[in-house]
Design a protein around this motif. Sequence first.
Motif, PDB file in Angstrom:
ATOM      1  N   GLU B 390      -5.105   1.152   8.114  1.00  0.00           N
ATOM      2  CA  GLU B 390      -3.702   1.317   8.423  1.00  0.00           C
ATOM      3  C   GLU B 390      -2.988   0.184   7.800  1.00  0.00           C
ATOM      4  O   GLU B 390      -1.731   0.290   7.458  1.00  0.00           O
ATOM      5  CB  GLU B 390      -3.677   0.657   9.789  1.00  0.00           C
ATOM      6  CG  GLU B 390      -4.072   2.419  10.666  1.00  0.00           C
ATOM      7  CD  GLU B 390      -4.086   2.198  12.218  1.00  0.00           C
ATOM      8  OE1 GLU B 390      -4.844   2.782  12.761  1.00  0.00           O
ATOM      9  OE2 GLU B 390      -3.813   1.181  12.807  1.00  0.00           O
ATOM     10  N   HIS B 391      -3.534  -1.456   7.683  1.00  0.00           N
ATOM     11  CA  HIS B 391      -2.861  -2.211   7.125  1.00  0.00           C
ATOM     12  C   HIS B 391      -2.609  -2.052   5.551  1.00  0.00           C
ATOM     13  O   HIS B 391      -1.466  -2.448   5.057  1.00  0.00           O
ATOM     14  CB  HIS B 391      -3.549  -3.374   7.415  1.00  0.00           C
ATOM     15  CG  HIS B 391      -3.160  -4.287   8.617  1.00  0.00           C
ATOM     16  ND1 HIS B 391      -2.093  -5.170   8.587  1.00  0.00           N
ATOM     17  CD2 HIS B 391      -3.809  -4.313   9.935  1.00  0.00           C
ATOM     18  CE1 HIS B 391      -1.798  -5.613   9.795  1.00  0.00           C
ATOM     19  NE2 HIS B 391      -2.924  -4.989  10.498  1.00  0.00           N
ATOM     20  N   ASN B 395       0.936  -1.942   4.039  1.00  0.00           N
ATOM     21  CA  ASN B 395       1.289  -2.817   2.883  1.00  0.00           C
ATOM     22  C   ASN B 395       1.907  -1.980   1.689  1.00  0.00           C
ATOM     23  O   ASN B 395       2.941  -2.365   1.103  1.00  0.00           O
ATOM     24  CB  ASN B 395       0.000  -3.531   2.388  1.00  0.00           C
ATOM     25  CG  ASN B 395       0.103  -4.885   2.638  1.00  0.00           C
ATOM     26  OD1 ASN B 395       1.127  -5.643   3.324  1.00  0.00           O
ATOM     27  ND2 ASN B 395      -1.012  -5.574   2.641  1.00  0.00           N
ATOM     28  N   LYS B 396       1.153  -0.780   1.264  1.00  0.00           N
ATOM     29  CA  LYS B 396       1.766  -0.206   0.293  1.00  0.00           C
ATOM     30  C   LYS B 396       2.965   0.383   0.445  1.00  0.00           C
ATOM     31  O   LYS B 396       3.823   0.354  -0.583  1.00  0.00           O
ATOM     32  CB  LYS B 396       0.530   1.108   0.038  1.00  0.00           C
ATOM     33  CG  LYS B 396       0.560   1.472  -1.335  1.00  0.00           C
ATOM     34  CD  LYS B 396      -0.690   2.528  -1.297  1.00  0.00           C
ATOM     35  CE  LYS B 396      -0.923   3.173  -2.711  1.00  0.00           C
ATOM     36  NZ  LYS B 396      -1.882   4.237  -2.560  1.00  0.00           N
ATOM     37  N   GLU B 397       3.338   0.678   1.502  1.00  0.00           N
ATOM     38  CA  GLU B 397       4.477   1.336   1.973  1.00  0.00           C
ATOM     39  C   GLU B 397       5.618   0.189   1.787  1.00  0.00           C
ATOM     40  O   GLU B 397       6.904   0.407   1.207  1.00  0.00           O
ATOM     41  CB  GLU B 397       4.400   1.880   3.413  1.00  0.00           C
ATOM     42  CG  GLU B 397       5.478   2.867   3.923  1.00  0.00           C
ATOM     43  CD  GLU B 397       5.262   3.561   5.159  1.00  0.00           C
ATOM     44  OE1 GLU B 397       6.174   3.237   5.773  1.00  0.00           O
ATOM     45  OE2 GLU B 397       4.138   3.782   5.272  1.00  0.00           O
ATOM     46  N   GLN B 402       9.957  -2.135  -1.002  1.00  0.00           N
ATOM     47  CA  GLN B 402      10.605  -3.325  -1.459  1.00  0.00           C
ATOM     48  C   GLN B 402      11.174  -2.800  -3.065  1.00  0.00           C
ATOM     49  O   GLN B 402      12.465  -3.083  -3.297  1.00  0.00           O
ATOM     50  CB  GLN B 402       9.876  -4.463  -1.666  1.00  0.00           C
ATOM     51  CG  GLN B 402       9.767  -5.079  -0.422  1.00  0.00           C
ATOM     52  CD  GLN B 402       8.804  -6.396  -0.353  1.00  0.00           C
ATOM     53  OE1 GLN B 402       7.942  -6.454  -1.407  1.00  0.00           O
ATOM     54  NE2 GLN B 402       8.953  -7.528   0.453  1.00  0.00           N
ATOM     55  N   VAL B 403      10.443  -2.078  -3.754  1.00  0.00           N
ATOM     56  CA  VAL B 403      10.658  -1.852  -4.952  1.00  0.00           C
ATOM     57  C   VAL B 403      11.785  -0.629  -4.944  1.00  0.00           C
ATOM     58  O   VAL B 403      12.838  -0.811  -5.549  1.00  0.00           O
ATOM     59  CB  VAL B 403       9.560  -0.946  -5.806  1.00  0.00           C
ATOM     60  CG1 VAL B 403      10.152  -0.243  -7.051  1.00  0.00           C
ATOM     61  CG2 VAL B 403       8.389  -1.807  -6.022  1.00  0.00           C
TER      62      VAL B 403
END
Lengths: 277, 551
Positions: B390-391, B395-397, B402-403
């Motif tokens: 989940e983390h 994090n990926k999301e 951010q990008v």
Amino acid sequence: MEHINEYLESLKKEVENSSQEVHPHVERLERLGGDEEEMNQMFEMLHHPEVSPEEKYSILQMLDTVSIFSPLLHAKMPEYVNALRGLMEDESPELRHKVFEILSVMKDEVAQERLMGVIRNGDDSLVPFHSAIAMLGLDEKALEQGLVRDIIMNPPNEESLIQALRHFDGDEESLEPLINILLDNNISMEARALVPEIIKDINPQALLETVDIVLNENGPNADIIPFIAREVNELKGGEHHDFAEETKGKILDVIDDVADEAKGFLNDIFSSDDDEE
Amino acid sequence: MEDTMQSSEQIGLLSEKQLNHSTSELEFAAFIDRLRTDSKHKDIIRLLSERHPVYKGRTAKTMVRMRGYAIASFEAMGLPRASLPYITEILENSFEPYLVAASAKGLRGAKEPLAYTSVYLVRAILNIMKRDAPISFEDYRPKWPLKQFTTAMFEILETLRWMGAYAGSALPELRMLQNGYNDYLNQSTKDRLQDTIHAIESDTRKVDLSCCDVNAIMASEEAWEKDGYQTVRPGLELEDQSGRQLEWKDYFQGKYSVVVFFYTRCLNPRKCTRTIFNLVDIQNEIKQAGLGADVRTAAITYDADFDSAEALETYGNSRQFQFSDDHRMFRVPDEFPELRQAFQLGVNYNGKVVNDHRIELFLLDEKGQIVKSFLRSQTAPDLVVRTIQEHMAQNKEESSLQVGLWSRVGNGIRQLFNSVSTIVLPLIIAFFPKCPICWMAYLSFFGIASMESIPYSPWLFPVVCVMLVLNLILLYRIAKRRNGMIPFVVSCTGTFFLLLIAISEGVWEWPLVPGLILLLIGALLNSLDKRIYQRMQRFFMDAYFHGFSSV
């Protein structure tokens, strides 16, 4: 598996060949181990004021033996422990000592608290001071290290110092007093011999530096040298390897001047190490 | 006497934060008694933590007495939810009769029985049945022998009896105890066991026994203990089981990590040994989930003085720890207090010996930051792996968000530039003084502002030409993305009119007004919202093909 079966067979034969007669005392113990009513009676006798200390002592010994094999006594542990705790302040010193011994092996918290009281207050009316330290030492988490350090710094007697040293982890604060004990020829060798290991664990460098002092002050025949040498040898291969080697060299330089008995001991210590190398 | 009682007024003045290693046990007991009457749960909860300064330097048994006395008080003052992680941890893992009895007793302070606690009570029976002891909660220092006493077993059975139907899930184990462990129970325990079973069976209340995911309950309960985590100094020195020296950042940065704490001298088989076996299960679960390359595991000793590298390796090997570059055991030779502070570890010491500790597992992210902690119970391996996944997903999301955010900001700026440039440029051109007449008009206005001395400069004309060309280029470039070629064509027409003035060397003045109007219309058409522009386009097309009446 074959070995185990063979071993079991040999045991069976041994039992078959042994005497069929069982000692009456053993029979009684066996019966007691399964008899709840008799156990209850014994617990009551331990509380009873008219039962003599000798009889109570004998009952304690029996119950102590039965506790090894009897599931029933395990199930009755609360009653048993209650009876034992009730004897912690008995008038008979032998009985008290026995009770504290049994409870200490069980790591009983109430007994430990009382023993800690002996150490903390210096009141050895329950058990001798040094016995209290030894009994608490049966549980490595039972002694307050701060109190043990205080005993080492101001021991009430030699036996207490020995017991305190046996159960002391050591800390920086105690380094100087420990070195003083190590160098003090008036203290028994039994106590001093315990110190090098503690110093090595606190500060190996301090132990290595102590060798110079001992050699300068007491000469190569100092009785403590072999005990220090043993710990110096343990430091080889670690962070202090070079200094330990240097110290070993210092000891070997004077080995010819050492008494024969100590010489043999030192040779054993260092040669076993050389063999490994 | 170390345990000299303070006067009641003095004790009354003490606060939980004033309790420390010099507080005597009797002072502590008096403090708890006072809290009991005031029902100050929060202060007692803080005293349940092993890391509280009041336990520093005490023996393990002293801690048992002090914590036990505090927990037993919940029966009278009410059971706070925050105490449940402590109570369940004790019931599951402790072999200390006093502490177990106190925990079972404390549970009876709940307003309504908690069905899931029956699981822990049954586990506690198995821990305690062969090593029970006489207990009294009437007095902190009772006089022995006691005429009447309770035991851990009695307190557990009493709590199960009190729970009644809520302890229904414990019935099979209680019956098994009754039938299979007869030799290990004395007569009074057998009687109480029978009473308890009867009380549960005869309770007709309807209770949902399907509850509960105990791990999830515990995870929510222990939240208050998570305050104060700090980032570990990257240069903190470690030594692994092979004697390799490294710094914290070398191992705990770059990948996710699962970190547990233990020590090889731990005598409780339900704590450190199980922690390591559980970590082995987590290692397997990580591999099965395909995260082998992304997640590291580490077991760090509380007891670096005793636990040498060799001791760690032996301990790990005997428990099937799968040592590799990403799965190691560590000791922190000199700086463990710093690590203890950063992780807020639940451990206390008597000298160098650990006197008590909690079960604790931490998840660290790629930066070495603590992202999740599981405290006071062994965490199911699948829950640990699920949490990591989940983390990672989160994090990926966040990274892609951010990008996305930066790209949106960039696009916005570009769009704004395009819109502004295509509107502002024509406006500048429109209001630019392009001839002596314009200058006269402006000078008349500037005269009011005392700026009449600005001279007419013929070189400004080429500047206007450059701006006109620039405007057309921008409109052409943006045409495909905005409102098509019509705005560009309109602007081109306007520019043509203005150029007619230049071609005629200022003789023709009539193209000025239509030129400027067309230029402005072109700019406005281009900057209109696409939907509005299309609606307007449809309106005019309909009007053209079908007449205004049908629109």
